[in-house]
Design a protein around this motif. Sequence first.
Motif, PDB file in Angstrom:
ATOM      1  N   LEU A  46      30.301 -10.543  -3.453  1.00 16.56           N
ATOM      2  CA  LEU A  46      28.864 -10.319  -3.641  1.00 16.56           C
ATOM      3  C   LEU A  46      28.162 -10.163  -2.294  1.00 16.56           C
ATOM      4  CD1 LEU A  46      28.246 -12.912  -6.504  1.00 16.56           C
ATOM      5  CD2 LEU A  46      28.057 -10.442  -6.730  1.00 16.56           C
ATOM      6  N   LEU A  47      28.577 -10.964  -1.326  1.00 17.97           N
ATOM      7  CA  LEU A  47      27.984 -10.871   0.011  1.00 17.97           C
ATOM      8  C   LEU A  47      28.295  -9.496   0.623  1.00 17.97           C
ATOM      9  CD1 LEU A  47      26.519 -12.355   2.330  1.00 17.97           C
ATOM     10  CD2 LEU A  47      28.751 -13.057   3.166  1.00 17.97           C
ATOM     11  N   GLY A  48      29.507  -9.031   0.425  1.00 23.09           N
ATOM     12  CA  GLY A  48      29.876  -7.705   0.934  1.00 23.09           C
ATOM     13  C   GLY A  48      29.054  -6.611   0.285  1.00 23.09           C
ATOM     14  N   GLN A  49      28.816  -6.765  -1.001  1.00 17.84           N
ATOM     15  CA  GLN A  49      27.988  -5.775  -1.698  1.00 17.84           C
ATOM     16  C   GLN A  49      26.571  -5.805  -1.144  1.00 17.84           C
ATOM     17  OE1 GLN A  49      28.498  -6.889  -5.837  1.00 17.84           O
ATOM     18  NE2 GLN A  49      30.704  -6.494  -5.780  1.00 17.84           N
ATOM     19  N   ALA A  50      26.052  -7.017  -0.930  1.00 15.86           N
ATOM     20  CA  ALA A  50      24.705  -7.150  -0.357  1.00 15.86           C
ATOM     21  C   ALA A  50      24.648  -6.461   1.008  1.00 15.86           C
ATOM     22  CB  ALA A  50      24.319  -8.628  -0.221  1.00 15.86           C
ATOM     23  N   TYR A 120      25.209 -12.564 -15.374  1.00 14.86           N
ATOM     24  CA  TYR A 120      24.945 -11.541 -14.369  1.00 14.86           C
ATOM     25  C   TYR A 120      26.076 -10.506 -14.289  1.00 14.86           C
ATOM     26  CZ  TYR A 120      24.158  -8.854 -10.282  1.00 14.86           C
ATOM     27  OH  TYR A 120      24.001  -7.772  -9.477  1.00 14.86           O
ATOM     28  N   SER A 121      27.334 -10.954 -14.285  1.00 11.33           N
ATOM     29  CA  SER A 121      28.450 -10.010 -14.137  1.00 11.33           C
ATOM     30  C   SER A 121      28.466  -8.983 -15.270  1.00 11.33           C
ATOM     31  CB  SER A 121      29.794 -10.730 -14.119  1.00 11.33           C
ATOM     32  OG  SER A 121      29.930 -11.465 -12.924  1.00 11.33           O
ATOM     33  N   TYR A 128      26.077  -0.973 -13.087  1.00 11.00           N
ATOM     34  CA  TYR A 128      26.759  -0.196 -12.046  1.00 11.00           C
ATOM     35  C   TYR A 128      27.555   0.956 -12.645  1.00 11.00           C
ATOM     36  CZ  TYR A 128      25.549  -3.553  -8.339  1.00 11.00           C
ATOM     37  OH  TYR A 128      24.879  -4.342  -7.423  1.00 11.00           O
ATOM     38  N   GLU A 129      27.971   0.806 -13.904  1.00 14.64           N
ATOM     39  CA  GLU A 129      28.595   1.931 -14.597  1.00 14.64           C
ATOM     40  C   GLU A 129      27.653   3.130 -14.556  1.00 14.64           C
ATOM     41  OE1 GLU A 129      31.527   1.004 -18.383  1.00 14.64           O
ATOM     42  OE2 GLU A 129      29.381   0.911 -18.681  1.00 14.64           O
ATOM     43  N   ILE A 147      32.036  -2.080  -8.582  1.00 14.77           N
ATOM     44  CA  ILE A 147      32.361  -2.335  -9.989  1.00 14.77           C
ATOM     45  C   ILE A 147      33.821  -2.770 -10.137  1.00 14.77           C
ATOM     46  CG2 ILE A 147      33.040  -0.008 -10.748  1.00 14.77           C
ATOM     47  CD1 ILE A 147      31.206  -0.499 -13.220  1.00 14.77           C
ATOM     48  N   LYS A 148      34.666  -2.361  -9.200  1.00 16.63           N
ATOM     49  CA  LYS A 148      36.059  -2.808  -9.255  1.00 16.63           C
ATOM     50  C   LYS A 148      36.137  -4.315  -9.031  1.00 16.63           C
ATOM     51  CE  LYS A 148      39.287  -0.110  -7.433  1.00 16.63           C
ATOM     52  NZ  LYS A 148      40.048   0.744  -6.470  1.00 16.63           N
TER      53      LYS A 148
END
Lengths: 266, 171
Positions: A46-50, A120-121, A128-129, A147-148
């Motif tokens: 999640l941090l990486g996505q942020a 949330y997931s 995200y789809e 999404i992966k």
Amino acid sequence: MNTSLVKYILHLGDTTLILAQQNSKWCGHGPVLEQDIALTNISLDLLGQARNFYQYAAELMNENEKSTKDFIQSLGMQTDEKITEDILAYHRKERFFFNLLLTEQPNGDWGQTILRQFLYSRFQYYLYEKLQEHPDTQIAAIAAKSIKETTYHLRWSSEWVIRLGDGTAESHERMQNAIDNLWPYTGEMFLPADFEADVKIDFSGLKNKWLDAVTSIVKQATLSLPENENKVYMHTGGKEGRHTEHLGYILTELQYMQMAFPGANW
Amino acid sequence: MPAITNDTVQKVWDMLATVADPEVPVLTILDLGIVREVKVSGTGENEKIEIIITPTYSGCPAMDMIRMNIRLVLAEEGLKNYTLTTVLSPAWTTDWMSEEGKQKLKAYGIAPPNPQQNVCTPELFQQEEAVQCPRCESWHTHRISEFGSTACKALYQCDDCREPFDYFKCH
């Protein structure tokens, strides 16, 4: 600069950052080592996505135009420094964070943390789809990449909801409490903010898909949604920067070092 | 790795082949499939190189270090006119890992990724992937956790030799 687009990117980044920060507090405190590691892995994703969202927002905010400078100022930030992912995370005050209220809710017990992740997931997966097809190619790329990872989070949290709900009397009761506590923060996900309407986020079908999946898993877990779940009072405002009391404390901890020693570096 | 069309491109690929992954040092960034493309435009003094890389997982903390190590290697070789670009699309997959990389992983004690299977679907309680123990080669193994010591690994245990081991999970 399209301010609605940047606000939307910040909304996506803030939501993943705050959930990462909340989950990461379990580091060293998980019920067993493997699950402690699972949750910190999820935090890291999640941090990486942020970071991906913030880096993109920062790139758009570094255009040298007056309207962009005005926008940065409207978020309570200085316009004389280059905007970076760190500035966006550390130099913005609560009122200018646009995360979903759900993600800032307290960790509570293991059941509440699991349920927050699950709600949330599921949402993140279906959203995200759609975002993978968004005309903004960088948003689409971040969504396709994320999404992966979300698929793992989704399976892990869903399986835990079933295991705990259909577990002992104690774990069942705790999961049911978690549903009753967190349900009022789910309505906001499907209520488009002005900036979402501007950037044409397609909400159609999203709520039904989410509700169907959540209902089916809650049933499998022998749990129930709140009575008249459609009529439960829903808290809103996160997308506009109006938060529950929890976010202030989260940011106090998250931003402490940069507030005390601005620009501190490794 | 795409076909090499130019001497400079070949030289840059050779330099990149010396950059190791900081978390799994037996693998180079080429083994991992992190380097997607090396592009050259112009000639002589105007020659410009673009190196395109992609992260494994969004939050992989090794990426910052990999970027720095690439810069260090290129600096040592005296290469200056280049840009290092990170792209997210198409998203990285373990299918891009080289055969050689998979062999090196196994020798290092980490089970290499299976070919892309159904793990990227949201179905619950899926059957565990069959993963071969990298130490005794037994297929009698079971998963302890889908999440391991780094974002890219799951934790398994061998039912024959009893050793726990990391599986570089397919993604």
